[in-house]
Design a protein around this motif. Structure first.
Motif, PDB file in Angstrom:
ATOM      1  N   ALA A 279       0.845  -1.185   0.000  1.00 19.27           N
ATOM      2  CA  ALA A 279       0.000   0.000   0.000  1.00 19.27           C
ATOM      3  C   ALA A 279       0.883   1.240   0.000  1.00 19.27           C
ATOM      4  O   ALA A 279       2.005   1.229   0.516  1.00 19.27           O
ATOM      5  N   ASP A 280       0.353   2.319  -0.580  1.00 24.38           N
ATOM      6  CA  ASP A 280       1.012   3.623  -0.537  1.00 24.38           C
ATOM      7  C   ASP A 280       0.718   4.224   0.834  1.00 24.38           C
ATOM      8  O   ASP A 280      -0.378   4.719   1.093  1.00 24.38           O
ATOM      9  N   VAL A 281       1.698   4.167   1.726  1.00 24.43           N
ATOM     10  CA  VAL A 281       1.499   4.557   3.113  1.00 24.43           C
ATOM     11  C   VAL A 281       2.005   5.981   3.328  1.00 24.43           C
ATOM     12  O   VAL A 281       3.122   6.309   2.963  1.00 24.43           O
ATOM     13  N   ARG A 282       1.189   6.816   3.961  1.00 26.42           N
ATOM     14  CA  ARG A 282       1.569   8.174   4.330  1.00 26.42           C
ATOM     15  C   ARG A 282       1.289   8.338   5.816  1.00 26.42           C
ATOM     16  O   ARG A 282       0.196   8.013   6.284  1.00 26.42           O
ATOM     17  N   SER A 283       2.257   8.855   6.567  1.00 21.75           N
ATOM     18  CA  SER A 283       2.081   8.952   8.008  1.00 21.75           C
ATOM     19  C   SER A 283       2.697  10.229   8.560  1.00 21.75           C
ATOM     20  O   SER A 283       3.672  10.757   8.011  1.00 21.75           O
ATOM     21  N   VAL A 284       2.113  10.708   9.648  1.00 21.37           N
ATOM     22  CA  VAL A 284       2.624  11.854  10.379  1.00 21.37           C
ATOM     23  C   VAL A 284       2.459  11.556  11.858  1.00 21.37           C
ATOM     24  O   VAL A 284       1.455  10.979  12.278  1.00 21.37           O
ATOM     25  N   ALA A 285       3.460  11.898  12.652  1.00 22.79           N
ATOM     26  CA  ALA A 285       3.416  11.635  14.090  1.00 22.79           C
ATOM     27  C   ALA A 285       4.042  12.793  14.846  1.00 22.79           C
ATOM     28  O   ALA A 285       5.086  13.326  14.448  1.00 22.79           O
ATOM     29  N   LEU A 286       3.400  13.193  15.928  1.00 24.14           N
ATOM     30  CA  LEU A 286       3.933  14.170  16.861  1.00 24.14           C
ATOM     31  C   LEU A 286       4.183  13.445  18.173  1.00 24.14           C
ATOM     32  O   LEU A 286       3.291  12.746  18.669  1.00 24.14           O
ATOM     33  N   LEU A 287       5.391  13.574  18.727  1.00 23.63           N
ATOM     34  CA  LEU A 287       5.741  12.812  19.902  1.00 23.63           C
ATOM     35  C   LEU A 287       6.557  13.632  20.873  1.00 23.63           C
ATOM     36  O   LEU A 287       7.189  14.615  20.501  1.00 23.63           O
ATOM     37  N   GLY A 288       6.513  13.211  22.141  1.00 23.30           N
ATOM     38  CA  GLY A 288       7.212  13.976  23.156  1.00 23.30           C
ATOM     39  C   GLY A 288       7.681  13.127  24.318  1.00 23.30           C
ATOM     40  O   GLY A 288       7.185  12.016  24.547  1.00 23.30           O
ATOM     41  N   ARG A 289       8.660  13.667  25.022  1.00 24.79           N
ATOM     42  CA  ARG A 289       9.199  13.068  26.239  1.00 24.79           C
ATOM     43  C   ARG A 289       9.338  14.186  27.263  1.00 24.79           C
ATOM     44  O   ARG A 289      10.030  15.177  27.006  1.00 24.79           O
ATOM     45  N   GLN A 290       8.657  14.041  28.403  1.00 24.38           N
ATOM     46  CA  GLN A 290       8.642  15.080  29.414  1.00 24.38           C
ATOM     47  C   GLN A 290       9.155  14.535  30.735  1.00 24.38           C
ATOM     48  O   GLN A 290       8.623  13.547  31.266  1.00 24.38           O
ATOM     49  N   GLU A 291      10.183  15.168  31.269  1.00 22.85           N
ATOM     50  CA  GLU A 291      10.705  14.768  32.573  1.00 22.85           C
ATOM     51  C   GLU A 291       9.740  15.241  33.650  1.00 22.85           C
ATOM     52  O   GLU A 291       9.405  16.424  33.741  1.00 22.85           O
ATOM     53  N   LEU A 292       9.269  14.307  34.492  1.00 19.23           N
ATOM     54  CA  LEU A 292       8.316  14.615  35.549  1.00 19.23           C
ATOM     55  C   LEU A 292       8.998  14.910  36.878  1.00 19.23           C
ATOM     56  O   LEU A 292       8.389  15.490  37.770  1.00 19.23           O
TER      57      LEU A 292
END
Length: 256
Positions: free
Chosen positions: A211-224
């Motif tokens: 399949a013609d795959v298109r993807s977008v992702a927003l990600l984060g890492r936060q020190e608590l």
């Protein structure tokens, strides 16, 4: 396959980016609890995934990981065992290997094996070269992927461009990927991933297609706080004309 790769991207670059500004103490043990939920269109059932990852960090470049993941896709349940190891070869070169196996492999690949070399050829410049083999139960389908990437760190930012030619289901394919990260605080970051290419896509039990795959992702890492981090991600992936998946990932990592 793209959904699994995006989940891995949410965990690995943020949890153990070897070139992030902050250096991890060594040795340090960590445990990561994660959950992922994805909603599919076209009347497909939701995807759900939960797992735990144990890791030991001798340094930012020497890390061992063991993960166990339980997933439910297309109404079927699978489990997967993940193994990972990275180690410095010399001050500029880092080698890593990853392997996974699914004893049930109803929807997930039966097994996967990959490796990568990363070379810092100039201050803040990284070249990466890797390969990955994936085998599905459906028709003994195989996917072999090469990955070439160039990454640049400048100030609190990094950018990466990658090209991945592959042989999937007997056909030649390719994927392009762009990543950007912003590092802030002692051990926190925010990232964006864009990717497009032809990939092997699971359509259900015993069904794998290109399949013609298109993807977008927003990600984060936060020190608590001391030895505590929150990992999160939201993503959207269009699997050609088959379905579109909109998902979110949440994880809590503890060090001891």
């Amino acid at each position: 396959m793209r959904a699994a790769c995006l989940l891995l991207a949410l965990l690995v670059p943020l949890a153990a980016n070897a070139q992030a500004p902050a250096a991890a103490p060594a040795p340090q043990d960590r445990v990561l609890f994660l959950a992922d939920h994805g909603r599919l269109d076209r009347g497909q059932p939701d995807w759900n995934e939960a797992g735990v990852v144990l890791s030991r960090h001798w340094s930012t470049r020497q890390v061992a990981e063991l993960g166990l993941v339980h997933t439910r896709r297309f109404g079927l349940e699978d489990t997967r065992l993940d193994l990972g190891w990275s180690t410095p070869v010399n001050p500029q070169l880092t080698a890593s290997v990853q392997a996974s196996i699914s004893p049930s492999h109803r929807v997930l690949p039966r097994h996967a094996l990959g490796g990568q070399l990363q070379y810092e050829f100039a201050p803040g410049w990284l070249a990466q070269a890797g390969a990955r083999h994936v085998r599905y139960e459906a028709n003994d389908a195989e996917v072999n992927v090469l990955r070439l990437a160039l990454e640049k760190y400048f100030g609190p930012f990094s950018v990466l461009a990658a090209w991945s030619p592959a042989r999937a289901l007997g056909q030649g394919t390719r994927t392009v990927e762009l990543r950007g990260h912003y590092y802030y605080g002692q051990d926190s970051s925010l990232g964006l991933i864009l990717a497009r290419g032809d990939e092997a896509t699971a359509l259900g039990p015993g069904q794998v297609a290109l399949a013609d795959v298109r993807s977008v992702a927003l990600l984060g890492r936060q020190e608590l706080g001391p030895n505590r981090w929150l990992l999160w991600g939201v993503n959207r992936t269009r699997q050609g004309s088959f379905y579109t998946r909109t998902g979110a990932t949440l994880g809590l990592q503890l060090a001891f």
